[in-house]
Scaffold this active site. Structure first.
Site, PDB file in Angstrom:
ATOM      1  N   SER A 133       0.850  -1.184   0.000  1.00 19.04           N
ATOM      2  CA  SER A 133       0.000   0.000   0.000  1.00 19.04           C
ATOM      3  C   SER A 133       0.884   1.230   0.000  1.00 19.04           C
ATOM      4  CB  SER A 133      -0.895   0.004   1.245  1.00 19.04           C
ATOM      5  OG  SER A 133      -1.494   1.262   1.471  1.00 19.04           O
ATOM      6  N   TYR A 146      -2.466  -0.758  10.340  1.00 19.64           N
ATOM      7  CA  TYR A 146      -2.495  -1.079   8.912  1.00 19.64           C
ATOM      8  C   TYR A 146      -1.174  -0.711   8.253  1.00 19.64           C
ATOM      9  CZ  TYR A 146      -4.114  -1.137   4.060  1.00 19.64           C
ATOM     10  OH  TYR A 146      -4.258  -1.400   2.720  1.00 19.64           O
TER      11      TYR A 146
END
Length: 249
Positions: A133, A146
């Protein structure tokens, strides 16, 4: 025919990747905890003339992943897509939440590489693609756990690429910004009223300088390329597909 293993391919980005790989002639092994969702992806592939198998698998469980890979005769392509999200900073993130994210997003990649790489080596090599990501590269508000997990995905990509560069295995990762998936739609529906959703969706879209969120199909196209022989000279790379987010950071 090559066998492509995709985790979490029941919907969203994982499904888009599975469909692209199947369209390019690969046999798909869909590893998903949700067998109903996996079945819907397999049905699409089969109706289009492709081939797909479903294996129920919890990527956070060593025993579950070992059992899943035992059922696979070969692994030519491995896409570590399965993952979960988490919202909060270091103060609000509980120890249990951190462990949960680690078990799925980090240990899940470890498990699949641990049991998948020996099968690749037995057949002369293969390709691994991890879903990281932009959170592995830039600071994102309230994404502590995350971001931790996606930073680990990026680092594991580099490590695997280095360890197996002379053994016929390539390993790369993709770093998307926001992608309009069923998860995002569900997030909006759960947290915002019907009147608030369009404005919030626009806010999420404008986070990308290009002015919109990405689509699962766009991620699938990049993934299929990196898993193909056309990318045979690429390993240890983290590909931004982010509508210009990292460009302006």
């Amino acid at each position: 025919m090559k066998t492509a293993v995709v985790t979490g391919a029941g919907s969203g980005i994982g499904q888009a990747i599975a469909l692209k790989l199947a369209a390019e002639g690969n046999h798909l092994a869909i590893l998903d905890f949700n067998t109903e969702a996996a079945q819907s992806t397999a049905d699409i592939i089969r109706k289009a003339g492709g081939s797909a198998d479903i294996i129920q698998c919890d990527v956070s469980s060593t025993e579950s992943v070992e059992a899943a890979f035992t059922q696979l005769e070969r692994v030519d392509i491995l896409v570590n897509n399965a993952g979960i999200a988490s919202i909060g900073n270091v103060e609000t993130c509980t120890p249990d939440e951190l462990d949960k994210i680690y078990q799925v997003n980090v240990k899940g990649i470890y498990h699949c590489c641990h049991f998948g790489i020996p099968k690749m080596l037995a057949n002369g090599g293969g390709v691994i693609l991890n879903l990281a990501s932009i959170a592995s590269k830039v600071g994102i508000l309230d994404r502590f756990a995350y971001s931790m997990s996606k930073g680990a995905a990026h680092a594991m990509t580099l490590s695997v690429a280095r360890d197996y560069v002379d053994k016929g295995i390539r390993c790369n990762c993709i770093c998307p910004a926001r992608v309009l998936t069923p998860f995002v739609e569900g997030y909006l529906e759960k947290n915002y009223s019907e009147e608030e959703r369009p404005k919030m969706k626009q806010t999420l879209s404008e986070y990308q300088p290009i002015g919109r969120m990405g689509t699962p199909e766009e991620i699938g196209d990049l993934a299929a390329f990196l898993c193909s022989d056309k990318a045979s000279f690429i390993t240890g790379s983290a590909y931004d597909i982010d509508g210009g987010v990292t460009l302006l950071r």
